[in-house]
Design a protein around this motif. Structure first.
Motif, PDB file in Angstrom:
ATOM      1  N   GLN A  99      32.653 -26.617 -41.828  1.00 35.91           N
ATOM      2  CA  GLN A  99      33.101 -25.648 -43.005  1.00 35.91           C
ATOM      3  C   GLN A  99      33.537 -26.305 -44.143  1.00 35.91           C
ATOM      4  OE1 GLN A  99      35.186 -22.557 -40.910  1.00 35.91           O
ATOM      5  NE2 GLN A  99      33.481 -21.545 -40.352  1.00 35.91           N
ATOM      6  N   TRP A 114      31.164 -17.235 -50.329  1.00 33.49           N
ATOM      7  CA  TRP A 114      31.556 -17.300 -48.624  1.00 33.49           C
ATOM      8  C   TRP A 114      32.962 -17.318 -48.073  1.00 33.49           C
ATOM      9  CZ3 TRP A 114      33.934 -20.424 -45.142  1.00 33.49           C
ATOM     10  CH2 TRP A 114      33.389 -20.484 -44.038  1.00 33.49           C
ATOM     11  N   GLU A 117      33.636 -13.466 -48.308  1.00 29.08           N
ATOM     12  CA  GLU A 117      32.669 -12.712 -47.312  1.00 29.08           C
ATOM     13  C   GLU A 117      33.378 -13.036 -45.745  1.00 29.08           C
ATOM     14  OE1 GLU A 117      28.962 -14.154 -47.673  1.00 29.08           O
ATOM     15  OE2 GLU A 117      28.415 -12.775 -49.235  1.00 29.08           O
ATOM     16  N   ASN A 118      33.764 -14.204 -45.698  1.00 29.97           N
ATOM     17  CA  ASN A 118      34.507 -14.535 -44.382  1.00 29.97           C
ATOM     18  C   ASN A 118      36.155 -14.560 -43.878  1.00 29.97           C
ATOM     19  OD1 ASN A 118      32.289 -15.709 -42.349  1.00 29.97           O
ATOM     20  ND2 ASN A 118      31.726 -16.259 -44.701  1.00 29.97           N
ATOM     21  N   ARG A 119      36.701 -13.828 -45.276  1.00 36.34           N
ATOM     22  CA  ARG A 119      38.139 -13.499 -45.353  1.00 36.34           C
ATOM     23  C   ARG A 119      38.809 -14.856 -45.147  1.00 36.34           C
ATOM     24  NH1 ARG A 119      36.311  -8.413 -42.630  1.00 36.34           N
ATOM     25  NH2 ARG A 119      36.357  -7.059 -44.107  1.00 36.34           N
TER      26      ARG A 119
END
Length: 120
Positions: A99, A114, A117-119
């Motif tokens: 990541q 991103w 959206e993925n907190r």
């Protein structure tokens, strides 16, 4: 990871890119990464981008870990790992490194989206 494409090098080695920027690639055997006992070139080296030199140093400082670098990569924001040693890593550790590699090469807009959206 979103917006990832795979290109292939001269020996059909996969090169993972985001926005046409490489963030992981499977390297062809080279003389700077060899088995210390036999002198044979490692056939399974993976290059993974890291966000900074300090991130690189944190990964490669433990001589027993699968992460390493060579003088060829001095000053380059990446670490090396042999595919044959990936099993020594925890899944969450490998996930974080991948990541971070993607985030270090993605555009700011893609990275921010991103992360939101993925907190993370």
């Amino acid at each position: 990871m979103p917006h990832v494409t795979v290109e292939y090098g001269p020996q059909e080695n996969p090169i993972y890119q985001v926005g046409r920027k490489s963030f992981i690639f499977f390297r062809t055997p080279r003389p700077d990464a060899v088995d210390p006992d036999t002198g044979d070139r490692y056939p399974d080296v993976i290059v993974i981008w890291v966000p900074s030199e300090s991130d690189k140093l944190a990964l490669v400082q433990d001589q027993e870990s699968p992460w390493f670098s060579t003088t060829h990569f001095d000053g380059h924001s990446s670490v090396l790992v042999r595919a044959g040693r990936l099993g020594e890593l925890r899944l969450d550790e490998l996930r974080e490194v991948v990541q971070d590699a993607w985030l270090s090469r993605a555009s700011a807009t893609r990275a921010e989206r991103w992360l939101a959206e993925n907190r993370l």
